[in-house]
Enzyme design. Sequence first.
Site, PDB file in Angstrom:
ATOM      1  N   LYS A 128     -10.538 -25.806  20.049  1.00 29.13           N
ATOM      2  CA  LYS A 128      -9.702 -26.961  20.388  1.00 29.13           C
ATOM      3  C   LYS A 128      -8.952 -26.730  21.698  1.00 29.13           C
ATOM      4  O   LYS A 128      -8.859 -27.622  22.555  1.00 29.13           O
ATOM      5  CB  LYS A 128      -8.717 -27.238  19.258  1.00 29.13           C
ATOM      6  CG  LYS A 128      -7.719 -28.351  19.543  1.00 29.13           C
ATOM      7  CD  LYS A 128      -8.407 -29.686  19.757  1.00 29.13           C
ATOM      8  CE  LYS A 128      -7.401 -30.774  20.157  1.00 29.13           C
ATOM      9  NZ  LYS A 128      -6.485 -31.145  19.079  1.00 29.13           N
ATOM     10  N   CYS A 152      -1.503 -32.895  23.404  1.00 29.25           N
ATOM     11  CA  CYS A 152      -2.611 -31.932  23.454  1.00 29.25           C
ATOM     12  C   CYS A 152      -2.841 -31.371  24.850  1.00 29.25           C
ATOM     13  O   CYS A 152      -2.589 -30.196  25.100  1.00 29.25           O
ATOM     14  CB  CYS A 152      -3.902 -32.576  22.939  1.00 29.25           C
ATOM     15  SG  CYS A 152      -3.930 -32.801  21.149  1.00 29.25           S
TER      16      CYS A 152
END
Length: 422
Positions: A214, A268
């Site tokens: 990720k 993010c």
Amino acid sequence: MKIERISVIGLGYIGLPTAAMFASRKLEVIGVDVNERAVDTINRGEIHIVEPDLDMVVQAAVKEGYLRATTTPEPADAFLIAVPTPFEGKNHQPDLRFIEAACQSIAPMLAPGNLVILESTSPVGATEKMSGWLAAARPDLSFPQDAGEESDVRIAHCPERVLPGKVMQELISNDRVIGGMTPICSAHAVALYKLFVRGECVVASSPRAAEMAKLTENSFRDVNIAFANELSMICDDLDINVWELISLANRHPRVNILQPGPGVGGHCIAVDPWFIVSSSPERAKLIRVAREVNDAKPAWVLEKINAAVSGFLIDHPEKAAHEVSIACYGLAFKADIDDLRESPALRIVREVVGTHPGRTMVVEPNVDIIPSDLNCGTLVGQAEAERSADVHVLLVDHSQFKNMERPRKGEIVDARGVWRER
């Protein structure tokens, strides 16, 4: 493993859609959040965030009795932790206190056979830390780091990989990367997500590999955005239209330069690369520089705004600086959402409000009320901003702004290239 009740800890932009998706499959879901207002809103069958289609799914799930929110954890078969993971300080060190707090809250509820999945995007090693915190709180139970395949509680990591504005579709269609602390942990996590995921559930070799996957995805995007943002500043120095340049360069069959903007925001891309840097500061040179380029872009936009104000005053010597009004279009970190987390537009607007002596107006079609503590000027409609502003600053390419005519009067600062292209 039989799943009859699922608990989702954290009912934000990822937790609530995930909880709603499980509930839509006729599973009992208990959502847990410390925000009492959010809990009350959900229990009315309403939502406290903007996300297409989410409101309908939540309303149906609450009405049918499959989704309920609370501030206090309850026993469940599976626990999904989806709490924030920010960084802290100038050194951008990961802050795991929300994960640790979630562990302390669910630990008394754990029972043999339970599955605990960390969904929060996390630095490498966070899942192992989570398992350690749970083990310390429940010495009567065994965990994978000590008991391996025979552990009472299964632990895994499965980061979300969705795009705000398309969360409900992508939760179903996107592949999921799952890293269990043992093979049986991974198998149980795969079985859970397969209750609604149509994409492939890819099993990583370890939680660390899943965590790094990720972080790598978002760092890759950050580096590419940094190239576009740096290019925009170089083109400005050379008096070249960067959007025209990118359009020309992208005609090459193996070139796909992204579009520049006022910076990078969100929970993010603006955060995750720092987790890699913190894990390997001597090696992560390119990732660090990309972050620094993107973090510096708002200051460059502010220079352009100040230049625009100066230009307006030169053209209108009868006016003083406090008589110049600025309209900023957009506060969210990306188009067509209400999410202000790590938003470069928000950072720019707050700086304008703090330094400009005149009126600052904000047009944000996805937000009804701006919290007063954000100190973001006056929220106005698009028509008023177009009519009364002397300097127009486009920060977010919301659909409404793409469809509007270029302001006919005043100075223009277009950080997204929407008006300039016209």
